[in-house]
Design a protein around this motif. Structure first.
Motif, short mmCIF file in Angstrom:
data_model
loop_
_atom_site.label_atom_id
_atom_site.label_comp_id
_atom_site.label_asym_id
_atom_site.label_seq_id
_atom_site.Cartn_x
_atom_site.Cartn_y
_atom_site.Cartn_z
N CYS A 164 0.82 -1.22 0.00
CA CYS A 164 0.00 0.00 0.00
C CYS A 164 0.86 1.27 0.00
N ARG A 165 2.17 1.15 0.28
CA ARG A 165 3.04 2.33 0.26
C ARG A 165 3.59 2.62 -1.14
N SER A 166 3.26 1.75 -2.10
CA SER A 166 3.67 2.04 -3.48
C SER A 166 2.68 3.02 -4.09
N ASN A 167 3.10 3.73 -5.11
CA ASN A 167 2.23 4.71 -5.76
C ASN A 167 0.98 4.05 -6.34
N ALA A 168 1.15 2.91 -7.01
CA ALA A 168 0.02 2.27 -7.68
C ALA A 168 -1.04 1.83 -6.69
N LEU A 169 -0.63 1.16 -5.61
CA LEU A 169 -1.62 0.69 -4.64
C LEU A 169 -2.18 1.83 -3.81
#
Length: 498
Positions: A164-169
């Motif tokens: 969830c810390r990635s841009n996409a998620l």
């Protein structure tokens, strides 16, 4: 938590003395302020999204989040921090003396300072730091996500607790949140009552899917002859429809939006064991077209809202995740035009005349497979297609008999969309007691559904409804290939998040 307007009202009320910084803070080599925390004047706490939306410089504020990038130069330290409220990060400009060993990519920080006009065209404001406090350090070397690393969704799925810390998620979860709110708003604005239908139920919503049975841990070990916890078999719900029909007998228009479970043993890219369903029931309606109109209006309203409130998040998916599908242009065009309607009979004839060879031969009386549904959408110009009036023997007992001769059909409808196939399914419900009694008796279900017959005995009215898979909806509007990439937590055997 302050809203955007509330945050700025606090700023306006703050006395000017709050905005003045201590002269000793700039000379301190520590990453925290020279004043003890309990003696420092309160600063207006802003989310990153609020700060980025500021149109003018402001007094002292506090922003909390995680470091997305760090760049130290001889005379200045640049940070970008993000708190999940926005795809964009807030740039922090600080004195190099504020850099510390714990300040790294992924670390959680609290920054106090002043919002000032940014000299760069790509941003309106930036935060001039007066203090930086590392709340939670992060070992950047072992942290699986890296700065400026655009990894495929399938790759980051192996980190369900960190993805969830990635841009996409992060973008996906903001879109899910806005889509959820938009769906609720649509129904509330149109006079529907929200009903919380049971998650554990004894009804199997005849034909809606394979079931997960609910038992206590003791029941699984002891004799099958032991009484069940619920005095009978209980299952995780596959649909709230039958419960909604009960409520539609008192509230006219009702809806539910909650988790549903299907125990189909499928690991495909379009199936989930746990997913969310949007379901609605409308009383006093005798036209399948009325149900279809609500489906279309819901889809268009929710999609338009998501596009307007999350433009950058949606753009990320359409630009980097599904660029080949040209999803955004197709959806923009779809929102302007009416959906196409064809009958099941017409659909079968189209499939029979197709030059394409199907794995499942299309025949009247057989259910449409995913390959058939996708072809029909292509044949109709890559636009959403309503297929209506399915064979009587294909559908569950509650669908209304059309009484239409030798090729007997029911007033059922499926909404097919490009690249996905079926998105929504609905029907008029059989409100006529003799028809319903006859069918339940033939199926041997009359005793189990006596309560359902009671609904037809006491004030029955023509009614109908539909259901829409929420994750499948997100998969379609974002162009995602694998439905497992639109859920917050993917299932992995090694994960404690199962």
């Amino acid at each position: 938590m302050l809203g955007a307007r509330g945050g700025w009202r606090v700023l306006r009320r703050c006395p000017s003395s709050i905005f003045s910084s201590s002269s000793s803070s700039s000379s301190s080599s520590s990453s925290s302020s020279s004043l003890p925390r309990e003696q420092r004047a309160p600063a207006a706490r802003l989310r990153v999204r609020q700060a980025l939306g500021a149109r003018e410089a402001a007094g002292e504020v506090q922003v909390q989040g995680w470091v997305r990038s760090i760049r130290a130069q001889k005379e200045v330290l640049f940070l970008h921090i993000n708190d999940g409220s926005s795809l964009e990060s807030l740039q922090v400009v600080a004195d190099p003396s504020m850099e510390s060993r714990d300040l790294s990519f992924g670390s959680a920080v609290e920054v106090r300072g002043k919002l000032v006009k940014s000299p760069h065209k790509m941003q309106n404001v930036e935060l001039k730091a007066e203090s930086i406090r590392v709340v939670g350090p992060c070992d950047a070397l072992s942290f699986p996500l890296k700065a400026k690393d655009r990894r495929p969704l399938e790759d980051i799925r192996q980190f369900p607790h960190l993805r969830c810390r990635s841009n996409a998620l992060g973008a996906l979860l903001r879109i899910r949140s806005e889509a959820t709110a938009a769906i609720h708003s649509f129904f509330q604005d149109n006079g529907y009552v929200h009903i919380h239908t049971p998650i554990i139920t004894s009804n199997d919503c005849e034909g809606a899917g394979e079931l997960f049975q609910v038992e206590t841990s003791n029941e699984t070990r002891e004799s099958a002859e032991k009484n069940h916890f619920f005095n009978g078999p209980a299952f995780l719900t596959v649909s709230g429809q039958l419960h909604l029909e009960v409520m539609a007998g008192a509230f006219t228009h009702v809806f539910t939006f909650g988790p549903t479970f299907r125990a189909e043993n499928s690991q495909s890219r379009r199936h989930l064991a746990e997913f969310y369903m949007v379901e609605a029931e409308l009383s006093f309606t005798e036209s399948l077209q009325d149900i279809m109109q609500v489906m279309e209006d819901l889809f268009k309203t929710a999609t338009s809202t998501v596009f307007s409130r999350c433009p950058r998040d949606v753009e990320l998916f359409h630009k980097y995740v599904a660029p080949a599908q040209k999803t955004k242009g197709r959806l923009d065009q779809m929102l302007k035009n009416r959906f196409v309607t064809i009958s099941y009979n017409e659909a079968v004839e189209i499939l029979k005349q197709a030059s394409q060879t199907f794995a499942f031969k299309p025949e009247w009386g057989c259910d449409l497979q995913t390959e058939h549904e996708k072809y029909l959408v292509q044949h109709c110009g890559e636009v959403p297609v309503f297929v209506v009036n399915y064979p009587y023997d294909l559908k569950p007992f509650y669908m209304r008999d059309n009484e239409d001769g030798p090729q007997r059909t029911v007033a059922a409808v499926d909404l097919l969309v490009p690249g996905i196939g079926e998105l929504c399914g609905g029907s008029l419900r059989e409100e006529r007691l003799p028809f319903l009694e006859s069918r339940l008796q033939r199926l041997g279900l009359a005793d189990a559904y006596q309560w359902y017959l009671d609904l037809r005995k006491f004030g029955s009215v023509p009614h109908g409804g539909f259901g829409m898979g929420f994750e499948r909806y997100l998969q379609y509007i974002l162009g995602v290939d694998n439905i497992k990439d639109v859920i917050p937590f993917p299932r992995f055997p090694h994960s404690c998040l199962l």
